[in-house]
Design a protein around this motif. Structure first.
Motif, PDB file in Angstrom:
ATOM      1  N   GLU A 189       0.832  -1.200   0.000  1.00  0.00           N
ATOM      2  CA  GLU A 189       0.000   0.000   0.000  1.00  0.00           C
ATOM      3  C   GLU A 189       0.869   1.254   0.000  1.00  0.00           C
ATOM      4  O   GLU A 189       0.637   2.199  -0.771  1.00  0.00           O
ATOM      5  CB  GLU A 189      -0.894  -0.020   1.238  1.00  0.00           C
ATOM      6  N   TYR A 234      -6.675  -4.106  -1.479  1.00  0.00           N
ATOM      7  CA  TYR A 234      -7.758  -4.256  -0.495  1.00  0.00           C
ATOM      8  C   TYR A 234      -8.762  -5.268  -1.040  1.00  0.00           C
ATOM      9  O   TYR A 234      -9.874  -4.900  -1.445  1.00  0.00           O
ATOM     10  CB  TYR A 234      -8.443  -2.911  -0.248  1.00  0.00           C
ATOM     11  N   GLU A 241     -15.094   1.887  -1.760  1.00  0.00           N
ATOM     12  CA  GLU A 241     -14.334   1.840  -0.503  1.00  0.00           C
ATOM     13  C   GLU A 241     -12.825   1.838  -0.771  1.00  0.00           C
ATOM     14  O   GLU A 241     -12.057   2.456  -0.028  1.00  0.00           O
ATOM     15  CB  GLU A 241     -14.709   0.594   0.306  1.00  0.00           C
ATOM     16  N   GLN A 244     -11.777   5.459  -1.493  1.00  0.00           N
ATOM     17  CA  GLN A 244     -11.721   6.287  -0.293  1.00  0.00           C
ATOM     18  C   GLN A 244     -10.524   5.921   0.580  1.00  0.00           C
ATOM     19  O   GLN A 244      -9.802   6.806   1.061  1.00  0.00           O
ATOM     20  CB  GLN A 244     -13.025   6.127   0.504  1.00  0.00           C
ATOM     21  N   ARG A 245     -10.299   4.642   0.776  1.00  0.00           N
ATOM     22  CA  ARG A 245      -9.182   4.188   1.619  1.00  0.00           C
ATOM     23  C   ARG A 245      -7.844   4.619   1.021  1.00  0.00           C
ATOM     24  O   ARG A 245      -6.979   5.162   1.730  1.00  0.00           O
ATOM     25  CB  ARG A 245      -9.251   2.660   1.750  1.00  0.00           C
ATOM     26  N   TYR A 246      -7.683   4.424  -0.278  1.00  0.00           N
ATOM     27  CA  TYR A 246      -6.403   4.739  -0.914  1.00  0.00           C
ATOM     28  C   TYR A 246      -6.175   6.249  -0.939  1.00  0.00           C
ATOM     29  O   TYR A 246      -5.035   6.717  -0.762  1.00  0.00           O
ATOM     30  CB  TYR A 246      -6.379   4.171  -2.332  1.00  0.00           C
ATOM     31  N   LYS A 276     -13.422  11.906   4.519  1.00  0.00           N
ATOM     32  CA  LYS A 276     -13.163  10.466   4.594  1.00  0.00           C
ATOM     33  C   LYS A 276     -12.768   9.881   3.236  1.00  0.00           C
ATOM     34  O   LYS A 276     -13.115   8.750   2.908  1.00  0.00           O
ATOM     35  CB  LYS A 276     -14.374   9.728   5.158  1.00  0.00           C
TER      36      LYS A 276
END
Length: 344
Positions: A189, A234, A241, A244-246, A276
């Motif tokens: 990541e 992920y 999702e 957003q996470r990355y 977020k």
């Protein structure tokens, strides 16, 4: 340096220096999957690659990865070098039909010689003789191998670049460097975010989504393989999702200030944290349009088809992908990508 022996002048021989190429650290695909971060620089670190070259190089990246059966997690192409993070999956047998499909990626169906070559290989494989086995071995040797992938990608681009710019000689400074990365978790990541943050560190943009020639921007624009690459970081999450996470990871790492390097403004990082990592529909649509209009045709279905037909009459290029439908309120936009660089 000279020496004298029994009245005869002799030239002392200098010791021969041998350069030993260091072995590349790689995992055998038959023992497990692997992730590599690879970097290569243009000769003399020259700023050789303009927007058209970056466009072509990016298209050739996906083709080379498909040919070798690898997955591009993300990449970035700058004016004098590139980074790419690649996942090499666990080896699985590759049937003849798939070998032939991958081989055909580099054949032009509009060319008689390429059609004849494909036909000959089909007959060869049907006979299943020694020559068929020799061809299989040659193709399989290029599958699941990071070195073969980089060679294929860089060589094809070098041929296009030298032909297009009427130059000769090497395009690359040296052999590419590679780092073996743990295939899951924080390491993969972080390295992927480092790759996509290169345009930010170089001071080109303040948000990596605004740099067209990187995997993150291409994924936001809807490119399925680019999304799958980032999604592999992920595996339990769906694309919204993942995005957003990355994005949160990108801004957390990108806001870190480094000497001599640009960074993401702290207020932007705080804003992304408050949101977020979400991007609203209007931002995503604007990004997709901005991404698609480079090297393509954008407009109504009739306009795209009319302009594409005129372009094909002038250039007689290879067949293209179908237009992609983009919603814009109650209107319909169509886009035909890859028009400018199909000759590559």
């Amino acid at each position: 340096m000279f020496g004298v022996k029994e009245g005869v002048v002799e030239v002392a021989r200098r010791p021969r220096i041998r350069f030993v190429r260091e072995a590349r650290i790689k995992i055998d695909p038959k023992s497990g999957e692997a992730v590599y971060h690879c970097v290569s620089k243009a000769v003399a670190a020259e700023w050789l690659f303009d927007d058209v070259a970056k466009e072509v190089f990016g298209r050739q990246l996906w083709r080379a990865a498909d040919f070798c059966g690898l997955q591009v997690i993300t990449y970035v192409i700058l004016s004098n070098h590139f980074h790419v993070t690649v996942r090499v999956p666990l080896f699985t047998p590759v049937p003849d039909t798939e070998l032939l499909r991958r081989y055909a990626l580099y054949c032009d169906p509009s060319k008689k010689d390429d059609r004849a070559r494909l036909s000959t290989i089909r007959v060869l494989l049907a006979s299943n003789g020694p020559k068929a086995e020799e061809w299989r071995r040659g193709q399989l040797a290029q599958m699941g191998d990071i070195s073969a992938f980089m060679k294929k990608w860089k060589q094809r681009f070098s041929q296009w670049f030298n032909r297009t710019h009427r130059r000769i000689g090497t395009l690359w400074a040296s052999r590419f460097t590679s780092t073996l990365i743990q295939p899951t978790g924080f390491a993969a990541e972080t390295v992927s975010a480092y790759v996509d943050l290169n345009p930010v560190r170089a001071g080109i943009v303040t948000d990596p989504k605004d740099y067209r020639y990187c995997g993150y921007a291409e994924a936001l624009a809807g490119q399925a393989k680019a999304r799958a690459g980032l999604g592999s970081l992920y595996p339990s999450l769906r694309w919204p999702e993942v995005q957003q996470r990355y994005r949160l990871v990108l801004f957390a790492i990108g806001a870190d200030v480094r000497d001599g390097k640009a960074s993401i403004p702290l207020e932007d990082y705080r804003r992304v944290r408050r949101e977020k990592g979400r991007l609203d529909d209007s931002e995503l649509l604007l990004h997709r349009i901005r991404h698609f209009v480079h090297g393509g045709i954008l407009g109504s279905r009739a306009f795209v088809q009319e302009q594409l037909a005129a372009f094909e009459r002038r250039t007689r290029p290879r067949p293209r992908t179908r237009p992609r439908l983009l919603p814009l309120g109650d209107q319909e936009l169509f886009v035909m990508r890859n028009v400018r660089d199909r000759a590559a």
